[in-house]
Design a protein around this motif. Structure first.
Motif, mmCIF file in Angstrom:
data_model
loop_
_atom_site.group_PDB
_atom_site.id
_atom_site.type_symbol
_atom_site.label_atom_id
_atom_site.label_comp_id
_atom_site.label_asym_id
_atom_site.label_seq_id
_atom_site.Cartn_x
_atom_site.Cartn_y
_atom_site.Cartn_z
ATOM 1 N N UNK A 87 90.190 -8.709 81.793
ATOM 2 C CA UNK A 87 89.656 -7.360 81.566
ATOM 3 C C UNK A 87 88.634 -6.991 82.638
ATOM 4 N N UNK A 88 87.669 -7.869 82.866
ATOM 5 C CA UNK A 88 86.625 -7.584 83.852
ATOM 6 C C UNK A 88 87.201 -7.541 85.264
ATOM 7 N N UNK A 89 88.145 -8.426 85.543
ATOM 8 C CA UNK A 89 88.775 -8.429 86.859
ATOM 9 C C UNK A 89 89.560 -7.157 87.120
ATOM 10 N N UNK A 90 90.243 -6.654 86.095
ATOM 11 C CA UNK A 90 91.023 -5.431 86.266
ATOM 12 C C UNK A 90 90.118 -4.232 86.532
ATOM 13 N N UNK A 91 88.950 -4.214 85.881
ATOM 14 C CA UNK A 91 87.998 -3.129 86.120
ATOM 15 C C UNK A 91 87.447 -3.232 87.541
ATOM 16 N N UNK A 92 87.094 -4.444 87.962
ATOM 17 C CA UNK A 92 86.564 -4.638 89.309
ATOM 18 C C UNK A 92 87.589 -4.251 90.371
ATOM 19 N N UNK A 93 88.873 -4.487 90.080
ATOM 20 C CA UNK A 93 89.939 -4.154 91.020
ATOM 21 C C UNK A 93 90.374 -2.697 90.909
ATOM 22 N N UNK A 94 89.741 -1.951 90.009
ATOM 23 C CA UNK A 94 90.059 -0.541 89.771
ATOM 24 C C UNK A 94 91.468 -0.348 89.224
ATOM 25 N N UNK A 95 91.917 -1.330 88.498
ATOM 26 C CA UNK A 95 93.168 -1.263 87.744
ATOM 27 C C UNK A 95 92.865 -1.639 86.296
ATOM 28 N N UNK A 96 92.035 -0.856 85.596
ATOM 29 C CA UNK A 96 91.651 -1.229 84.228
ATOM 30 C C UNK A 96 92.862 -1.520 83.356
ATOM 31 N N UNK A 97 92.785 -2.616 82.648
ATOM 32 C CA UNK A 97 93.926 -3.108 81.885
ATOM 33 C C UNK A 97 94.491 -2.068 80.922
ATOM 34 N N UNK A 98 93.623 -1.355 80.231
ATOM 35 C CA UNK A 98 94.090 -0.338 79.280
ATOM 36 C C UNK A 98 94.893 0.740 80.001
ATOM 37 N N UNK A 99 94.432 1.169 81.172
ATOM 38 C CA UNK A 99 95.158 2.176 81.934
ATOM 39 C C UNK A 99 96.513 1.682 82.398
ATOM 40 N N UNK A 100 96.568 0.421 82.838
ATOM 41 C CA UNK A 100 97.836 -0.158 83.279
ATOM 42 C C UNK A 100 98.830 -0.192 82.118
ATOM 43 N N UNK A 101 98.363 -0.653 80.962
ATOM 44 C CA UNK A 101 99.248 -0.725 79.796
ATOM 45 C C UNK A 101 99.717 0.659 79.373
ATOM 46 N N UNK A 102 98.790 1.618 79.350
ATOM 47 C CA UNK A 102 99.161 2.984 78.971
ATOM 48 C C UNK A 102 100.174 3.557 79.952
ATOM 49 N N UNK A 103 99.957 3.322 81.246
ATOM 50 C CA UNK A 103 100.896 3.828 82.242
ATOM 51 C C UNK A 103 102.283 3.249 82.070
ATOM 52 N N UNK B 117 86.390 2.472 80.193
ATOM 53 C CA UNK B 117 85.585 2.209 78.992
ATOM 54 C C UNK B 117 86.385 1.426 77.957
ATOM 55 N N UNK B 118 87.663 1.799 77.782
ATOM 56 C CA UNK B 118 88.509 1.091 76.827
ATOM 57 C C UNK B 118 88.683 -0.367 77.203
ATOM 58 N N UNK B 119 88.841 -0.636 78.484
ATOM 59 C CA UNK B 119 88.982 -2.015 78.954
ATOM 60 C C UNK B 119 87.685 -2.787 78.746
ATOM 61 N N UNK B 120 86.551 -2.125 78.954
ATOM 62 C CA UNK B 120 85.260 -2.777 78.732
ATOM 63 C C UNK B 120 85.032 -3.061 77.241
ATOM 64 N N UNK B 121 85.552 -2.194 76.381
ATOM 65 C CA UNK B 121 85.465 -2.448 74.935
ATOM 66 C C UNK B 121 86.253 -3.706 74.585
ATOM 67 N N UNK B 122 87.446 -3.844 75.157
ATOM 68 C CA UNK B 122 88.224 -5.065 74.940
ATOM 69 C C UNK B 122 87.458 -6.287 75.445
ATOM 70 N N UNK B 123 86.876 -6.150 76.625
ATOM 71 C CA UNK B 123 86.098 -7.257 77.190
ATOM 72 C C UNK B 123 84.939 -7.624 76.277
ATOM 73 N N UNK B 124 84.305 -6.612 75.679
ATOM 74 C CA UNK B 124 83.173 -6.861 74.776
ATOM 75 C C UNK B 124 83.618 -7.655 73.556
ATOM 76 N N UNK B 125 84.839 -7.384 73.067
ATOM 77 C CA UNK B 125 85.349 -8.132 71.916
ATOM 78 C C UNK B 125 85.495 -9.614 72.261
ATOM 79 N N UNK B 126 86.098 -9.908 73.406
ATOM 80 C CA UNK B 126 86.283 -11.297 73.819
ATOM 81 C C UNK B 126 84.943 -11.967 74.093
ATOM 82 N N UNK B 127 84.012 -11.214 74.682
ATOM 83 C CA UNK B 127 82.681 -11.764 74.967
ATOM 84 C C UNK B 127 81.940 -12.082 73.676
#
Length: 240
Positions: free
Chosen positions: A119-135, A179-189
């Motif tokens: 999750x954090x890596x996808x945000x850093x790479x500007x490919x947020x996981x939630x956006x990738x999945x939605x796309x 933000x959605x990807x960071x929410x997922x990251x917060x759950x795992x954290x």
């Protein structure tokens, strides 16, 4: 363009549905039971008899096996139950090999670490996981519509499902995917923050670790998916 309504899905796919269904997100009552019962059985056996590691492991694996056989007999989807059975098997093998009951939960910790990094890596790479999945889900829906003779995405250029990354008009949508990807990251954290100290406490805190695993499992996952769904839904509305 005809709008394709996506049905309620299970797991993370539930955030892409038109209407959020908490029960569907966790696989329904049966999926929830198949996911939680192996851990619950292990917790109960260890609470009653702290030295009965092997019986607890066998009982946990038996529950997973029964769920798998029942699915096979009824010719139903096996994805969720197989995933749970494999995780239970690896967890049991690790605990049996080391002789430490707390290692029954070690694989779950590793899974959470991997997801947190993803999750954090996808945000850093500007490919947020939630956006990738939605796309990907939207592209899949568009392809389905096209095969049925509709005009969904019939003239969309290659890579259309990634348009939210560069289209200035979808800036709000992009931020909500982050933000959605960071929410997922917060759950795992959160899971790691609570469970890791209990794991490091060894067998003395194994019962508390089991309770924490259950509490931070499906209930927290369903709540997180709902929150992410709200963000995604608002983001899609902003992009209209």
């Amino acid at each position: 363009m005809t709008r394709v309504e996506r049905p309620a899905g299970t797991g993370l796919s539930s955030v892409g549905a038109e209407r959020f269904d908490a029960s569907a997100a966790i696989g329904g009552w049966r999926g929830a039971a198949e996911s939680a019962l192996p851990t619950l059985v292990f917790v109960v056996v260890m609470a009653v008899r702290p030295t009965a590691l092997v019986p607890a492991l066998v009982a946990s694996l038996a529950v997973s096996a029964v769920a798998l056989v029942a699915r096979l007999a009824q010719r139903q989807g096996l994805t969720q139950v197989i995933g749970g059975a494999v995780l239970a098997l690896v967890s049991a093998a690790w605990a049996w090999r080391t002789g430490r009951a707390s290692n029954f939960y070690a694989t779950g910790l590793v899974v959470n670490v991997v997801w947190l990094i993803a999750c954090l890596g996808s945000v850093a790479a500007r490919w947020p996981l939630v956006g990738v999945l939605m796309g990907l889900w939207e592209a899949s829906a568009g392809e389905t519509g096209q095969s049925d003779g509709g005009d969904d995405a019939s003239s969309a250029p290659t890579g259309h499902w990634t348009a939210w990354r560069t289209d200035p008009a979808q800036a709000r949508r992009r931020r909500r995917y982050v933000l959605g990807t960071l929410v997922l990251a917060a759950m795992f954290a959160l899971r790691l923050v609570v469970e890791l100290p209990l794991y490091l406490g060894g067998d003395a805190t194994v019962s508390a670790l089991g309770v924490a695993r259950l509490a931070l499992g499906l209930p927290l996952f369903a709540l997180t998916c709902w929150f992410v769904w709200l963000l995604v839904r608002r983001g899609n509305a902003d992009a209209v």
